[in-house]
Design a protein around this motif. Structure first.
Motif, PDB file in Angstrom:
ATOM      1  N   ARG A 112     -10.039   0.406   7.042  1.00  0.00           N
ATOM      2  CA  ARG A 112      -9.469   1.735   6.820  1.00  0.00           C
ATOM      3  C   ARG A 112      -9.958   2.295   5.663  1.00  0.00           C
ATOM      4  O   ARG A 112      -9.914   3.589   5.736  1.00  0.00           O
ATOM      5  CB  ARG A 112      -7.942   1.161   6.470  1.00  0.00           C
ATOM      6  CG  ARG A 112      -7.315   0.577   7.856  1.00  0.00           C
ATOM      7  CD  ARG A 112      -5.822   0.885   7.645  1.00  0.00           C
ATOM      8  NE  ARG A 112      -5.225   0.430   6.392  1.00  0.00           N
ATOM      9  CZ  ARG A 112      -4.788  -0.602   6.050  1.00  0.00           C
ATOM     10  NH1 ARG A 112      -4.929  -1.725   7.132  1.00  0.00           N
ATOM     11  NH2 ARG A 112      -4.280  -0.866   4.862  1.00  0.00           N
ATOM     12  N   TYR A 113     -10.424   1.699   4.703  1.00  0.00           N
ATOM     13  CA  TYR A 113     -10.643   2.047   3.302  1.00  0.00           C
ATOM     14  C   TYR A 113     -12.144   2.568   3.165  1.00  0.00           C
ATOM     15  O   TYR A 113     -12.655   3.317   2.522  1.00  0.00           O
ATOM     16  CB  TYR A 113     -10.488   1.180   2.171  1.00  0.00           C
ATOM     17  CG  TYR A 113      -8.864   1.370   1.716  1.00  0.00           C
ATOM     18  CD1 TYR A 113      -8.485   2.048   0.574  1.00  0.00           C
ATOM     19  CD2 TYR A 113      -8.019   0.147   2.375  1.00  0.00           C
ATOM     20  CE1 TYR A 113      -6.916   2.257   0.393  1.00  0.00           C
ATOM     21  CE2 TYR A 113      -6.720   0.287   1.914  1.00  0.00           C
ATOM     22  CZ  TYR A 113      -6.335   1.305   1.327  1.00  0.00           C
ATOM     23  OH  TYR A 113      -4.761   1.390   0.808  1.00  0.00           O
ATOM     24  N   HIS A 147     -10.431  10.656   8.338  1.00  0.00           N
ATOM     25  CA  HIS A 147      -9.995  10.567   7.075  1.00  0.00           C
ATOM     26  C   HIS A 147      -8.410  10.507   6.954  1.00  0.00           C
ATOM     27  O   HIS A 147      -7.694  10.021   7.823  1.00  0.00           O
ATOM     28  CB  HIS A 147     -10.357  11.704   5.978  1.00  0.00           C
ATOM     29  CG  HIS A 147     -11.740  11.354   5.604  1.00  0.00           C
ATOM     30  ND1 HIS A 147     -12.038  11.511   4.213  1.00  0.00           N
ATOM     31  CD2 HIS A 147     -12.802  11.011   6.153  1.00  0.00           C
ATOM     32  CE1 HIS A 147     -13.251  10.991   3.924  1.00  0.00           C
ATOM     33  NE2 HIS A 147     -13.642  10.819   5.024  1.00  0.00           N
ATOM     34  N   ALA A 148      -7.950  10.978   5.546  1.00  0.00           N
ATOM     35  CA  ALA A 148      -6.530  10.760   5.434  1.00  0.00           C
ATOM     36  C   ALA A 148      -5.957   9.163   5.717  1.00  0.00           C
ATOM     37  O   ALA A 148      -6.095   8.441   4.982  1.00  0.00           O
ATOM     38  CB  ALA A 148      -5.623  11.609   6.274  1.00  0.00           C
ATOM     39  N   MET A 198      -7.775  -4.805   6.192  1.00  0.00           N
ATOM     40  CA  MET A 198      -7.651  -3.679   5.479  1.00  0.00           C
ATOM     41  C   MET A 198      -8.932  -2.801   5.019  1.00  0.00           C
ATOM     42  O   MET A 198      -8.807  -1.592   5.122  1.00  0.00           O
ATOM     43  CB  MET A 198      -6.924  -4.370   4.212  1.00  0.00           C
ATOM     44  CG  MET A 198      -6.564  -3.246   3.093  1.00  0.00           C
ATOM     45  SD  MET A 198      -5.886  -4.239   1.685  1.00  0.00           S
ATOM     46  CE  MET A 198      -5.952  -2.757   0.439  1.00  0.00           C
ATOM     47  N   THR A 199      -9.776  -3.644   4.734  1.00  0.00           N
ATOM     48  CA  THR A 199     -11.249  -2.820   4.295  1.00  0.00           C
ATOM     49  C   THR A 199     -11.684  -1.788   5.419  1.00  0.00           C
ATOM     50  O   THR A 199     -12.345  -0.674   4.814  1.00  0.00           O
ATOM     51  CB  THR A 199     -12.382  -3.925   4.044  1.00  0.00           C
ATOM     52  OG1 THR A 199     -11.915  -4.856   3.000  1.00  0.00           O
ATOM     53  CG2 THR A 199     -13.257  -3.203   3.500  1.00  0.00           C
ATOM     54  N   GLU A 259       0.714  -1.227   0.037  1.00  0.00           N
ATOM     55  CA  GLU A 259       0.040   0.031  -0.019  1.00  0.00           C
ATOM     56  C   GLU A 259       0.841   1.200   0.095  1.00  0.00           C
ATOM     57  O   GLU A 259       0.552   2.370  -0.522  1.00  0.00           O
ATOM     58  CB  GLU A 259      -1.068  -0.092   0.989  1.00  0.00           C
ATOM     59  CG  GLU A 259      -2.019  -1.043   1.295  1.00  0.00           C
ATOM     60  CD  GLU A 259      -2.898  -0.921   2.607  1.00  0.00           C
ATOM     61  OE1 GLU A 259      -2.920  -1.927   3.144  1.00  0.00           O
ATOM     62  OE2 GLU A 259      -3.606  -0.089   2.670  1.00  0.00           O
ATOM     63  N   TYR A 300     -15.996  -2.948  -1.459  1.00  0.00           N
ATOM     64  CA  TYR A 300     -16.705  -2.233  -0.364  1.00  0.00           C
ATOM     65  C   TYR A 300     -16.148  -0.754  -0.676  1.00  0.00           C
ATOM     66  O   TYR A 300     -17.020   0.095  -0.155  1.00  0.00           O
ATOM     67  CB  TYR A 300     -16.069  -2.626   1.050  1.00  0.00           C
ATOM     68  CG  TYR A 300     -16.688  -3.783   1.301  1.00  0.00           C
ATOM     69  CD1 TYR A 300     -17.895  -3.785   2.304  1.00  0.00           C
ATOM     70  CD2 TYR A 300     -16.461  -4.931   1.223  1.00  0.00           C
ATOM     71  CE1 TYR A 300     -18.764  -4.458   2.952  1.00  0.00           C
ATOM     72  CE2 TYR A 300     -17.123  -6.112   1.701  1.00  0.00           C
ATOM     73  CZ  TYR A 300     -18.238  -6.023   2.471  1.00  0.00           C
ATOM     74  OH  TYR A 300     -18.997  -7.011   2.875  1.00  0.00           O
ATOM     75  N   VAL A 301     -15.308  -0.428  -1.351  1.00  0.00           N
ATOM     76  CA  VAL A 301     -14.685   0.836  -1.510  1.00  0.00           C
ATOM     77  C   VAL A 301     -15.725   1.732  -2.434  1.00  0.00           C
ATOM     78  O   VAL A 301     -16.425   1.080  -3.558  1.00  0.00           O
ATOM     79  CB  VAL A 301     -13.411   1.078  -1.857  1.00  0.00           C
ATOM     80  CG1 VAL A 301     -13.083   0.616  -3.468  1.00  0.00           C
ATOM     81  CG2 VAL A 301     -12.599   2.241  -1.312  1.00  0.00           C
ATOM     82  N   THR A 333     -11.739  -5.539  -0.541  1.00  0.00           N
ATOM     83  CA  THR A 333     -11.879  -3.968  -0.353  1.00  0.00           C
ATOM     84  C   THR A 333     -12.385  -3.469  -1.599  1.00  0.00           C
ATOM     85  O   THR A 333     -13.231  -2.313  -1.639  1.00  0.00           O
ATOM     86  CB  THR A 333     -10.723  -3.292   0.005  1.00  0.00           C
ATOM     87  OG1 THR A 333     -10.052  -4.048   1.325  1.00  0.00           O
ATOM     88  CG2 THR A 333     -10.630  -2.097   0.273  1.00  0.00           C
ATOM     89  N   ASP A 356      -7.960  11.848  -1.361  1.00  0.00           N
ATOM     90  CA  ASP A 356      -7.574  12.889  -0.412  1.00  0.00           C
ATOM     91  C   ASP A 356      -6.943  13.924  -0.944  1.00  0.00           C
ATOM     92  O   ASP A 356      -6.922  15.087  -0.237  1.00  0.00           O
ATOM     93  CB  ASP A 356      -6.557  11.970   0.519  1.00  0.00           C
ATOM     94  CG  ASP A 356      -7.101  12.078   2.089  1.00  0.00           C
ATOM     95  OD1 ASP A 356      -8.238  11.366   2.044  1.00  0.00           O
ATOM     96  OD2 ASP A 356      -6.226  12.565   2.912  1.00  0.00           O
TER      97      ASP A 356
END
Lengths: 337, 337
Positions: free
Chosen positions: B278-279, B334-335, B275-276, A220, A279-280, A276, A257
Motif C-alpha cells: 500500500r505504501y 494514491h491517497a 502493508m508495504t 496506522e 521500501y518507502v 516498509t 498526501d
DNA sequence: TTGTATGCGTTATCAC
DNA sequence: GTGATAACGCATACAA
C-alpha cells in the motif's frame, strides 16, 4: 477390539509392555535410554513401540516428572513484525532447549488474568511482554517480563531505548530542526516512555524545553489522525519522533498526501525498522532492535530460572542501532534503501 | 515448612482440602462448579483456594479427563504478515473455544517429524500448514491441513488461488501485455502451484502457451536475484505474476533501481496484500486473502473433529479478492494507496 | 451434601 | 537385568 481401541485412543506403556512381553518398568527404561537393559530386551521393546506407534502421554509424563518441558509466552497482539520476531526468537531458543511453547494473545481475551493463570497451569515458566505484566499472578512459577520493568522476583529484559532516542533526537537538531514533537502514548508502554525520556534528554542537553508527547496509539489509523491534526493546524512541528515505524509511516503518507514535503517541511523518524521503512520514499530513518535475540534471551532466562537460578534484580538491556535513511533530512542513498 | 514448600512447589488439591477441612472430592467439585455443594462448604473451599493461591495442575487434570484442552499449530516460519495473521486467527478462535495453543515453527527444527510427534503428545488436535503436511504421523489425533491438500482422514482448508490468479493474469492481458512470466517455486507449495494453474488457465483461454515458472523462493533476496537475471537478459518479460508480495516488491525495487520503469516497461503483481504494498509507489496490485479467517476456520474444524465429527473429504476454500493498484498498469489513485 | 476409592499413564524406588 | 509398586495431582463413580 483392542487393536482398534489402541489406534483410536493411543497405545500406552502397558500395551507396549504386553506386546513386548516385559514389564512397564522395562519399557520405560529403554525409552529413557537406560543402559542397564539387555540388548535382546531392548530390541523387543523397540519393536513393540514401532509396531504400536507408541508415544508416551505428555500429561502422564509431566505429572510423574513434575514439570512440563513447556514455556509460556504472553504477547498483547501480533500485528506488525515486532511481536512475530519476538515469538520466533523465543520459540527457536525454547526448541533448542527442548522446550515446547504455549502462546497466548492477550488483546483478544476478555479476562487476561484468567488466561495467564490457565497458562501457568501447563508450563514451567512464563515470559510476558511488558504491557501484560500486570496479569502475572503469584503462580509461583518463574516469570520474566520483556520490555517492561523488573519487580520483586521478576526479571526484566529489554532493548535499549533512551540512548537511541536521544541520538535520534540529537540528529534532528543537527539537521537544524527546532520544533520537535514526540508522537506516541507514553503511558501505554514502558518502552515508549523510555524513548520519550531520550527525547527529553536531548532537549535538556541543549538547554531546551521538550514539548509534551502527542498521544497516539500504534496503529496506522492513529498515525493518520495525527497527520490530520497537523494539517489542520492543531499543533505545529518541523520534526516528528514517532513511537514506532507504523505510526511514522502513516503520518508520512498522510502528510505527503496533504502537500507537506518530507523531509523538507517535516522530518520524520520512527522505531523498529520494519520492511516498509526500507521500501518507502523517502526511506524512513529509524532504530533497529535485536528483537529475535530479545525473544531468545527470554527463553534463556526462563531456562535458568526453571533450573533453579535466582532471578537477577537488574534488567538486561540489549543494544540498539540507529538506521539513518532520508526521512530525517539526510541525502537519499537508494539502492539498498 | 509446609507453607514454604507449598509456595515453591505449588499447592495441590490435597493442601486445599486440608486447609478447608473437606475432602479432595469436594474441592474438585466446587472448582468444577458443581452445583450440588452447600453454600457454606463452597465458601470454605474458595477461601482456602485463595489463601493458598491454588492452581490445579494442568498435567494431572489432562491425565484424569483424558484430553488437553489444547490445539497444536505447526507453521513453517513466521516471516511476513501471512503466518502471523494465520496464527492470530487460530489462537483467537481457539481461545473462544476455551482451548490453549501450542506453537511449533518447523523451519528452525532439524527433526520436524519428532517435533510434531512431541506436539501430538500434549494436544488434542493439530493444524499444520500445507508444506508441513508430510510430517503428520499416525498420531491418531485429528489433523487439519491449511493451504494444502486433503488426504485420507485429514481435512484441508485453503484460500482460493486459481481463480484469483486467472483474474490477475487476464487483467495483465487486458493491459496489452503479451510476455508474462510467473515467478515462484511451484514445487514448494500447493498454494503456489494453484496460482500458477490460474496463470496457465488465463493463457489457455486466449489460446496462448504459458511459459514455465521462474523458480524463486519467498524471501526478498530471491526477488532481487530474479530482477538481476532479468536485468542481465537471462530471460525476458513485460509482466511478472509473482508468488507473493515480498517477492514482487523486491523485484520491483531492484528493477526500478536498474532503470526499468514499473509499470511502463514491466508490469508486476503480487499476492497477499502486505502493508508495504500500500505504501510503495507504484502501489502493488495484488490479491487479498482472508488469512485470519483461515486460521479461525482451522481451529473450528479441529474443534469439530475433536468433538467426534468425521473429517470431511472435500476441502473448504475461502474466497479471495483482487486488489487493483498501479503496478499492473492501472492509473494511480494514491491517497488510500 | 460429602467422603472413599479408583483410574489416568508415566517415572522411579525398591526388591528379586 | 527385570518386575512389582508407589507416587504424581486430579476427576469421578460409588457409598454413605
Amino acid at each position: 477390539m483392542a487393536v482398534t481401541d489402541d489406534a483410536r485412543r493411543g497405545a500406552t506403556i502397558y500395551s507396549v509392555a504386553d506386546q513386548a512381553g516385559v514389564s512397564i518398568a522395562t519399557v520405560s527404561r529403554v525409552l529413557q535410554g537406560s543402559s542397564l537393559v539387555s540388548e535382546r530386551t531392548t530390541r523387543k521393546v523397540l519393536d513393540a513401540v514401532a509396531a504400536l506407534d507408541y508415544l508416551p502421554s505428555g500429561a502422564a509424563r509431566s505429572l510423574a516428572v513434575r514439570h512440563h518441558d513447556t514455556y509460556g509466552l504472553v504477547l498483547p497482539e501480533l500485528s506488525g513484525p515486532y511481536y512475530a520476531e519476538l515469538l520466533v526468537g523465543f520459540e527457536t531458543r525454547a526448541a533448542e532447549l527442548d522446550q515446547s511453547v504455549m502462546l497466548v494473545l492477550a488483546d483478544t481475551k476478555e479476562d487476561r488474568d484468567l488466561a495467564v493463570r490457565t497458562l501457568a497451569t501447563r508450563v514451567d515458566g512464563i515470559a510476558l511482554f511488558g504491557s501484560e505484566a500486570a496479569h502475572v499472578g503469584a503462580s509461583g512459577k518463574p516469570v520474566v517480563v520483556i520490555a517492561g520493568h523488573a519487580r520483586a522476583g521478576i526479571e526484566a529484559i529489554a532493548a535499549e531505548n533512551v540512548e537511541g532516542a536521544r541520538l535520534l533526537t540529537e540528529h534532528l537538531f543537527e539537521h537544524g530542526r527546532t520544533n520537535l514533537r514526540f508522537v506516541g502514548d507514553t503511558d501505554a508502554a514502558a518502552d515508549l516512555l523510555e524513548r520519550y525520556e531520550g527525547f527529553v534528554a536531548a532537549h535538556e542537553q541543549r538547554g531546551l524545553t521538550p514539548a509534551d508527547p502527542v498521544r497516539a496509539e500504534f496503529r496506522e489509523r492513529d498515525g493518520t489522525a495525527v497527520a490530520e491534526r497537523l494539517l489542520a493546524g492543531d499543533f505545529t512541528a518541523d520534526a516528528l519522533v514517532c513511537g514506532n515505524d507504523e505510526l511514522a509511516l502513516a503520518v508520512m503518507a498522510r502528510l505527503t498526501d496533504g502537500g507537506v514535503a518530507v523531509p523538507g517541511d517535516m522530518a520524520i523518524v520512527g522505531w523498529d525498522d520494519v520492511m516498509t521503512s526500507r521500501y518507502v520514499r523517502p526511506g524512513l530513518t529509524t532504530v533497529r532492535q535485536p528483537v529475535q535475540e530479545l525473544g531468545a534471551l527470554a527463553a534463556d532466562r526462563l531456562h535458568d530460572l526453571v533450573s533453579g537460578a535466582a532471578p537477577s534484580a537488574e534488567r538486561r538491556v540489549l543494544a540498539t542501532q540507529v538506521v539513518i535513511r532520508s526521512s530525517c533530512g539526510c541525502p537519499p542513498v537508494h539502492a539498498a534503501g
